[in-house]
Design a protein around this motif. Structure first.
Motif: not given
Lengths: 775, 294
Positions: A76, A93, A95-96, A100, A153, A155-156, A161, A320, A352
């Motif tokens: 990531i 950040v 996040d990519k 995917t 996302h 996990e965020r 964001a 993203y 986001y």
């Protein structure tokens, strides 16, 4: 600056190569054995990939590899083209992933194919079977902020964001005591850079097992680091080469293609693979400008003094983070320099959604903030019955103003002169009066005048690191090679760098050879082309390197001539005596001896780096006259003038080019351009240049301009930002002119005829009166 | 990506018609400005084509003894713009042709292709509709003459039957002599754009300042380009003045069948029909020499 090189309209170094087609761009290179890569994009805005079946695609003759999230590195990473942050808390950040397993917008990268040619690659894409589990598509910031909304996302933990802002002073008490409080709401549309050259790169593995990526990028050194992070490889294993670039505007201040392109060549044993986006892919698959909704609340005194402002902004960053919240932080920090508020509360949120990714774009958040603030000020001016110019003149900051949050100071400020010049160019006072009289006579065509101002920084300090390198090598004939890490992307930086080196060294422009290609193996470190930083930040490095080479030349001349170095000077490529101007020897003679003198041989070079811990503030204004056809909603620009304080202008013609391009970009932003999406599926409706209304040359008026040349003491040659600033103020100026013409305050851009029609209708302007005159 | 299975370039009309008779699936490619876009977008794949660009007679613009104007289907928009015959007799055609795309498109795109592509936004269609154009369609079984108005079936679909080739567009003298005309293209951009609305008007005025005849056609106001018969029936015999013209504008909406799209709402399009019909009619009146609006 006796030589006259600084400030002259010298032709750009690459002009001939570009107009004759000799200049090679990434897509012009072909290697033997080169393969073609293509991306399978998600047709859904928000969906989990349950299964990908690739065997049919793999079996197609000519297909060399099929890539999915299962067989490429899953690291990531953050894509934004910023310097690496040593403090992990302050970095961009991450996040990519390269490919995917969860589609976050229509166009997200699910799989990829490498094949012998484009047709085979496109056929193979159709043979990949993807099974999706549909998720709710969040197509607005409201949907994404709703309680219980699914996460873009997981996990965020949140769809926000970023939400950091700032405050100055005690806003609540200032607001309480103010004579007036004004509130307005504004919204800006999603637009796209539309560089002439789409994103393109090719990658291969070289003889030393290093990954080489040739890319149309603004940020080669940063791209190297990000590719290393994405692949999980030592950064030194990556080499990025940047040839000529056909425009970036921030869209290439991001790493969009390079990690996937690297994974593609790795999947085929290092054979070269070209990855070139179509226009349709470029418009949704790279970056866009954030759409922002803003609520402004301003306290004003009876005398028209701006006392306090509260800005509540919600920015749509898409799927993203990319540059994410940095854009709002930057945009919100730059208007402080323009007006003197006692108290400010800036409350941005970056959200986001399941739309294409918003990132850096020319002026980085300022066009959105300026549209809202400058439109708001005109609303206030009308309510207070003050001329909009007067309202601004009452409130401008001056030299010496210190940003209360950062301590950064205004050291040069020509904003008042810019406004005076703009007024004069458009004949403000006279036309304001005559238009009022004419408009009252009831024709369906109304004239109006509008204006707007801006302040902007040069580079990113103190938010970001501003380091730049320059290397100068004195050739055997007295000419020099100038190497920089800063990138020419069409804006003309190579040319002004040559002017700077020539000026400082006392040699003609023609003796400076700029190495235009950046190669991370060779070029000095520089973070790249963005933030209107190059003439200022890289300029400092060039001045330092050129000064060092000059001193070394004079020192060498002293050694061989026995004249003290401090009585020598260089002019017109000759070593001269400072006082008399008499010529001692040509620089060429020094150069030759520096290589071949059997006692003193020591070829002259300088290799320096400069860490600029300053930021110069640019100012400017737009004045515009419009004609509004009330019945059709069409808005015609009759005259437009941008006047800029960008300090000393290094190359007048190139500076004018920057203003022309930026104003043209702003005309689209104000009146016609907007990326549209189906409000149920999130599918793009106009990601092509037919349906996305980039203005043509026939839609573009003559763009008038002028410069108020202050001298910026921190600038290497008295200069400060110009690349982005001219695109900030035209949109609000046009909106204000429409307001002046019609009395209708339109608080959203673009003001397309459809929107104007709706607003004019709501305001009752279309009722009665069939007075129609033919065109 | 252009997936072309087979391409034959015909040297004559006969050869083209024979090729179409042998394989009615074969696509006719004229200027290519619509077809190639469909192929690039993958809407058309693995096609077999017949090229007709080399057939010079198809490009002629001429007038016969009966003063019937014939426009070859392969006449490009630039041919129309530059033709003195067009400028002197049917200037509305040159005006409409000038609004198409940009210079490169106008050099390649043909009027026949514009019609056969069947798009409601075709700029040549409203102008040809008010000129009562007839189409000459050739096939192995002979010539068929079809009024343009009956040629349009639905968006993207015209009555071009298997084996048929559009060769000429015919305009009779009673449809252009002593008319004034005007085409207004309403589009977001001044070039390189599609119409949000196209309005073509021709009119004939009696010397006494009385409307003799008005013809109105709209593009993008329905699934096909269309004529506004209700509005056309109103003016004959009525004086040329603002209130009559305003009424004609209002009546034009009755024939339109606009809908909402991302380009414009139904309401806005209908408002534009009212407004732009009046503007086009006033210009047409000026040009017909009946009244002066300025």
């Amino acid at each position: 600056m006796a030589s006259g090189i600084i400030g002259a309209s010298l032709p750009r170094l690459d002009a001939m190569a570009k107009v004759t087609g000799k200049a090679k761009y990434t897509g012009d290179y072909f290697l033997a054995d080169m393969l073609v890569g293509k991306i399978l994009r998600s047709p859904y805005a928000h969906a989990r990939v349950i299964n990908i079946e690739t065997s049919e695609a793999e079996a197609l003759p000519g297909v060399e590899a099929v890539l999915t999230h299962e067989n490429v590195p899953g690291n990531i990473y953050a894509t934004a083209g910023h310097p690496h942050s040593l403090d992990p808390e302050r970095g961009d950040v991450a996040d990519k992933t390269i490919l995917t397993s969860k589609a976050r917008f229509v166009g997200d990268e699910i799989a990829a194919v490498v094949a012998v040619d484009e047709i085979t690659a496109a056929r193979a894409l159709k043979l990949i079977k993807v099974e999706y589990e549909m998720l709710e598509a969040l197509l607005s910031t409201e949907a994404a902020l709703r309680e219980g909304a699914p996460l873009v996302h997981d996990e965020r933990g949140s769809n926000i964001a970023g939400s950091a802002g700032y405050h100055v002073g005690d806003i609540d008490s200032v607001m309480q005591q103010a004579d007036f409080i004004f509130s307005d709401e504004f919204e800006t549309g999603i637009v796209q850079h539309c560089a002439l050259e789409n994103h393109v790169s090719y990658a291969y593995i070289d003889e030393d097992e290093r990954i080489v990526i040739v890319s149309s990028t603004q940020i080669p050194h940063i791209a190297r680091r990000i590719v290393g992070q994405a692949l999980g490889l030592p950064w030194g294993r990556i080499r990025i080469i940047k040839p000529y670039v056909g425009g970036g505007f921030g869209g290439k201040q991001d790493v969009c293609l390079e990690p996937l392109n690297a994974a593609m060549t790795m999947a085929v044993g290092g054979r070269p693979v070209k990855l070139e986006l179509t226009r349709e892919e470029y418009m949704i698959g790279t970056r866009t400008r954030h759409s922002v909704k803003l609520k402004l609340k301003t306290a004003v005194s009876n005398e028209g003094k701006l006392l306090a402002i509260q800005v509540d902004a919600v920015s749509n960053t898409g799927a993203y983070a990319s540059h994410g919240h940095s854009v709002m932080l930057a945009g919100g920090s730059k208007f402080k320099y323009l007006y003197n508020f006692d108290a400010i509360r800036y409350m941005p949120r970056t959200v986001y959604t399941n739309l294409p990714v918003a990132g850096a774009m020319r002026a980085y958040g300022s066009p959105q903030i300026a549209f809202a603030l400058e439109s708001h000020l005109d609303n206030i001016a009308v309510k207070l019955d003050i001329d909009p110019v007067e309202l601004r003149l009452k409130n401008f900051n001056r030299v010496g103003y210190k940003d209360p949050n950062t301590g950064n100071q205004i050291l040069s400020c020509g904003v008042r002169e810019c406004v005076e010049r703009g007024k004069e160019l458009i004949d403000w006072d006279k036309k304001r009066q005559s238009f009022k009289e004419k408009n009252e006579r009831g024709s369906h065509k109304k004239r109006g005048l509008g204006m707007a101002c801006f302040s902007y920084g040069t580079g990113t300090y103190p938010a970001g690191l501003e380091v730049a390198g320059a290397r100068i090598i004195l050739n055997q004939d007295g000419s020099v090679q100038l190497q920089i890490g800063a990138t020419e992307i069409g804006q003309g930086s190579d040319t002004v760098f040559a002017q700077m080196a020539a000026e400082t060294m006392g040699i003609p422009m023609g003796m400076v050879n700029v190495v235009s290609t950046q190669d991370t193996d060779i070029s000095p470190f520089d973070t790249g082309s963005y933030a209107s930083r190059q003439t200022y930040i890289t300029g400092m490095a060039i001045r330092k390197a050129a000064g060092e080479v000059k001193n070394k030349i004079l020192e060498f001349a002293r050694r061989i001539s026995d004249l003290p170095a401090d009585c020598l000077e260089i002019a017109d490529a000759n070593i001269i005596l400072k006082d008399s101007g008499s010529i001692i020897m040509p620089v060429a003679a020094v150069a030759l001896q520096s290589y071949y003198d059997r006692q003193n041989s020591e070829p002259i070079t300088a290799d320096i780096s400069n860490n600029a811990r300053v930021n110069a503030i640019s100012f400017g204004t737009t004045f515009v006259e419009v004609e509004v056809d009330i019945k059709t909603g069409q808005i015609e620009i009759i005259e437009i003038f941008n006047v800029h304080d960008s300090g000393k202008i290094i190359n007048r013609q190139l500076a004018e080019g920057q203003v022309h391009g930026a104003v043209s970009m702003a005309l689209g932003y104000a009146l016609s351009e907007e990326l549209l999406f189906d409000n149920k599926t999130g599918k793009p409706l106009n990601n092509n240049l037919l349906d996305y209304k980039l203005p043509t040359i026939l839609d573009t008026p003559v763009i008038g301009l002028d410069f108020i040349e202050t001298f910026e003491p921190t600038g290497p040659y008295g200069n400060k930002a110009l690349g982005e600033p001219p695109t900030i103020s035209p949109a609000p100026a046009i909106r204000n002119a429409v307001f002046d013409a019609t009395g209708v305050a339109i608080n959203r851009i673009p003001i397309r005829p459809q929107l104007a029609f709706e607003k004019f209708k709501a305001a009752g302007l279309l009722e009665g009166g069939d007075q129609v005159v033919p065109d | 990506m252009y997936l072309i299975d087979d391409y034959i370039e015909a040297d004559s009309v006969d050869e083209a018609v024979n090729l179409l008779a042998d394989n009615p699936e074969r696509l006719i490619i004229a200027g290519g400005t619509d077809l190639l876009i469909k192929m690039r977008d993958g809407i058309l794949e693995n096609v077999q084509m017949v090229g007709i660009r080399r057939i010079e007679p198809l490009r002629k613009i001429e007038k016969d003894e009966q003063n019937v104007i014939s426009i070859g289907a392969m006449a490009t928009f630039n041919d129309l713009v530059r033709s003195e015959l067009v400028q002197n007799n049917i200037p509305i055609m040159a005006e409409a042709a000038m609004t198409v795309g940009g210079p490169q498109i106008r050099e390649m795109a043909t009027v026949g292709g514009n019609l056969c592509n069947g798009m409601p936004s075709a700029d040549s269609a409203p102008a040809l509709l008010v000129l009562n154009a007839r189409l000459k369609l050739l096939s192995k079984s002979g010539v068929r003459l079809a009024p343009l108005q009956e040629f349009y079936l639905r968006p993207g679909k015209v009555d071009l039957r298997p084996g048929e080739l559009l060769t000429e567009i015919l305009i009779s003298k009673e449809d252009y002599l002593n008319f004034g005309g005007c085409y207004i293209k309403f589009a977001p951009r001044k070039a390189m754009d599609l119409a949000i609305l196209g309005v073509a008007v021709t009119c004939r005025i009696r010397v006494t300042g009385i409307f003799d005849l008005v013809r109105i056609a709209l593009g993008v106001a329905g699934p096909t380009p269309l004529r506004c018969e209700i509005a056309e029936n109103f003016p004959p015999g009525k004086p040329v003045n603002d209130s009559i013209i305003a009424e004609i504008g209002r009546l034009a909406v009755k024939s339109s069948r606009a809908r909402d799209s991302q380009r414009a709402s139904k309401e806005f399009r209908e408002h534009l029909v009212v407004e732009l019909t009046q503007r086009a009619l006033k210009s047409a009146c000026n040009r017909a020499g009946g009244i002066s609006y300025d």
